[in-house]
Design an enzyme around this catalytic site. Structure first.
Site: not given
Ligand code: NAP
Length: 229
Positions: A59-60, A151, A147
């Site tokens: 958990d980060v 960010k 959000y």
């Molecule tokens: N998808 C998009 O359109 C998009 C666009 C721009 C940026 N992003 C960014 O990309 C990154 C990844 O998101 P994603 O789209 O791949 O979503 P996702 O599939 O929901 O993945 C989110 C990840 O974050 C982990 N996580 C959440 N809270 C955490 C915590 N407290 N400690 C450790 N791990 C945690 C989750 O793992 P666990 O649940 O196992 O902890 C999961 O592996 C994020 O930073 C998001 O803001 C996404």
């Protein structure tokens, strides 16, 4: 030829979406990768072999966990901070608890992981820290105030991190994706997910940056061809 053979990488948020795709892509290039997420069981890590991904609890937002996880690893070449969460609502319906949770993961969590990475990389004068930010840091998407604040804060932190890491030859990249089809969109109907990037698109772009030691990309936005969705 494998471009990251012998490198050791940690990926936070490595249990889903962009982080999981990055972990697999790094291993495909020969790196030994520790992919972390809260959903994995806690306990000591099994150090991954070259070209392998091992999975570990983290958990980060928990300082003690981050310190312990980073301390038990061998030399660290690359950290990808992809842990993230999103809760989306108009400002008028937003909750303080949701805002605090997002600030905690994206800003505090990124800071804790970057700090531990830097403490290990600085004496070796090499390494690369990649923050998975968001296009939202540069664009006003409605329903995204908390959000976006998280960010934008993460990006501000990353810019200072880059300035402090540069004299030690440590590269820092803020990689800001646009819409990518991951579970973060599951609670948000009304978007055409077929027009989004795939997590593997972001991961292959990440590889093109980290596998070129002769260049430094400090901030880059990557979106689907349709741009803002
Ligand atoms: N998808 C998009 O359109 C998009 C666009 C721009 C940026 N992003 C960014 O990309 C990154 C990844 O998101 P994603 O789209 O791949 O979503 P996702 O599939 O929901 O993945 C989110 C990840 O974050 C982990 N996580 C959440 N809270 C955490 C915590 N407290 N400690 C450790 N791990 C945690 C989750 O793992 P666990 O649940 O196992 O902890 C999961 O592996 C994020 O930073 C998001 O803001 C996404």
């Amino acid at each position: 030829m494998k471009r990251l053979l012998g490198k050791f990488a940690i990926v936070t948020g490595g249990s889903s979406g962009i982080g999981l795709a990055c972990a697999k892509a790094l291993a495909d290039e020969g790196a030994a990768v520790l992919a972390c997420g809260r959903r994995y069981p806690s306990g000591p890590v099994q150090t991954p072999g070259l070209g392998q991904v091992a999975y570990a609890h983290l958990d980060v937002t928990d300082e003690a966990q981050v310190k312990a996880r980073f301390a038990e690893l061998p030399d660290l070449d690359l950290v990808v901070c992809s842990a993230g969460t999103g809760t989306f609502a108009p400002v008028i319906h937003s909750s303080v608890a949701d805002l605090r949770a997002m600030l905690d993961v994206h800003i505090v969590g990124s800071m804790l992981c970057a700090r531990e990475a830097l403490r290990r990389m600085q004496p070796r004068r090499k390494g690369h820290i990649v923050m998975i930010g968001s296009h939202a840091a540069h664009h006003a998407f409605t329903d995204c105030s908390g959000y976006t604040a998280a960010k934008a804060g993460q990006l501000g932190f990353t810019r200072v991190l880059a300035a402090e890491a540069r004299p030690y030859d440590i590269r820092v990249t803020a990689l800001l994706p646009g819409a990518t089809d991951t579970p973060i969109w599951d609670d948000r109907p009304g978007f055409d997910r077929s027009k989004m990037m795939q997590p593997s698109d972001v991961a292959s772009f990440l590889i093109s940056i980290v596998a070129r030691p002769g260049i430094s990309v400090e901030e880059v936005t990557v979106t689907p061809p349709a741009g803002v969705l």
